[in-house]
Scaffold this active site. Structure first.
Site: not given
Length: 251
Positions: A139, A152
């Site tokens: 990400s 996350y």
């Protein structure tokens, strides 16, 4: 990674980026196997794309990963690409009292341990192929964190680091290691993403990713669309503080 003629396993293939990549790669003549936790979405994707296979797999379940990986390798001996896409993204309030570790533990098990376990379970099989590829989906938040989703971000930073080590250790083999680092994309990964005007449309993201792979534009083994480059390059370009502030509403 060649764009056609592969047998590809994609985790989290029942929705979002996983489904979009599965369908795009299926359309280009690849044999696709998708996995996910829920049967209904997997069946729906497979029925919409004749010839696509599916299997239920919870990436937080270590025992299930071993069993399903062995079965897929046996049922699909031509398997030569693994795309570790499955992931969860949940906001956490680190100031909560009491604070529950449940979200953090699930996120780490799914986003970090899951790809490591699956990759290592399939590595012996991938070594038997003339050419194979492991793709980890990280990400842009691996490089500049969103404060609302601390675990996350941490898992994506960790799998980015792990991917670099894997690439180096496999450098003398026929296994290519790629990292796909998305920006915010209009999916249901987290509530609000699909409708957020700042999220990149899923179709646009998928088309750009497929184009980069097709043209072999993967510098340092990274697949980066233009929208994610400000995050990826923030520290390199000396703009980390500004990008962090803007991302977290402090600008």
């Amino acid at each position: 990674m060649k764009i056609t003629g592969n047998t590809i396993l994609i985790t989290g293939g029942g929705s979002g980026i996983g489904r979009a990549l599965a369908e795009a790669l299926h359309a280009r003549g690849n044999r696709i196997i998708i996995t996910g936790r829920r049967q209904a979405p997997l069946q729906a994707v497979a029925e919409a794309n004749p010839g696509m296979a599916w299997a239920i797999l919870d990436m937080a379940d270590a025992a299930a990963i071993r069993v399903v990986a062995a079965r897929i390798a046996q049922d699909h001996p031509d398997l030569n690409v693994v795309i570790n896409n499955a992931g969860v993204m949940t906001p956490e309030d680190l100031t909560a009292d009491p604070f529950s570790l449940e979200t953090a533990e699930t996120t780490i098990a799914t986003n970090l341990l899951g790809p490591i376990r699956l990759t290592m379970a399939l590595l012996p099989h991938l070594r038997t192929r003339e050419a194979s590829t492991v793709v980890t989906v990280t990400s842009g938040l691996a490089f500049v964190p969103l404060a609302a989703t601390p675990t996350y971000n941490a898992t994506k930073a960790a799998i980015h680091s792990w991917t670099q080590s894997l690439r180096t250790q496999l450098a003398d083999t026929a296994i290519e290691v790629l990292e796909l680092a998305p920006p915010a994309v209009a999916t249901d990964l987290m509530p609000g993403h699909a409708d957020n005007p700042a999220s990149m449309p899923l179709a646009d993201y998928t088309a750009e990713v497929i184009g980069l792979i097709e043209r072999g534009e993967t510098p340092r083994g990274e697949i980066l669309v233009e929208r994610v480059k400000p995050l990826r390059r923030a520290e390199i370009d000396g703009r980390y503080a500004q990008v962090y502030a803007a991302l977290n509403g402090q600008a």
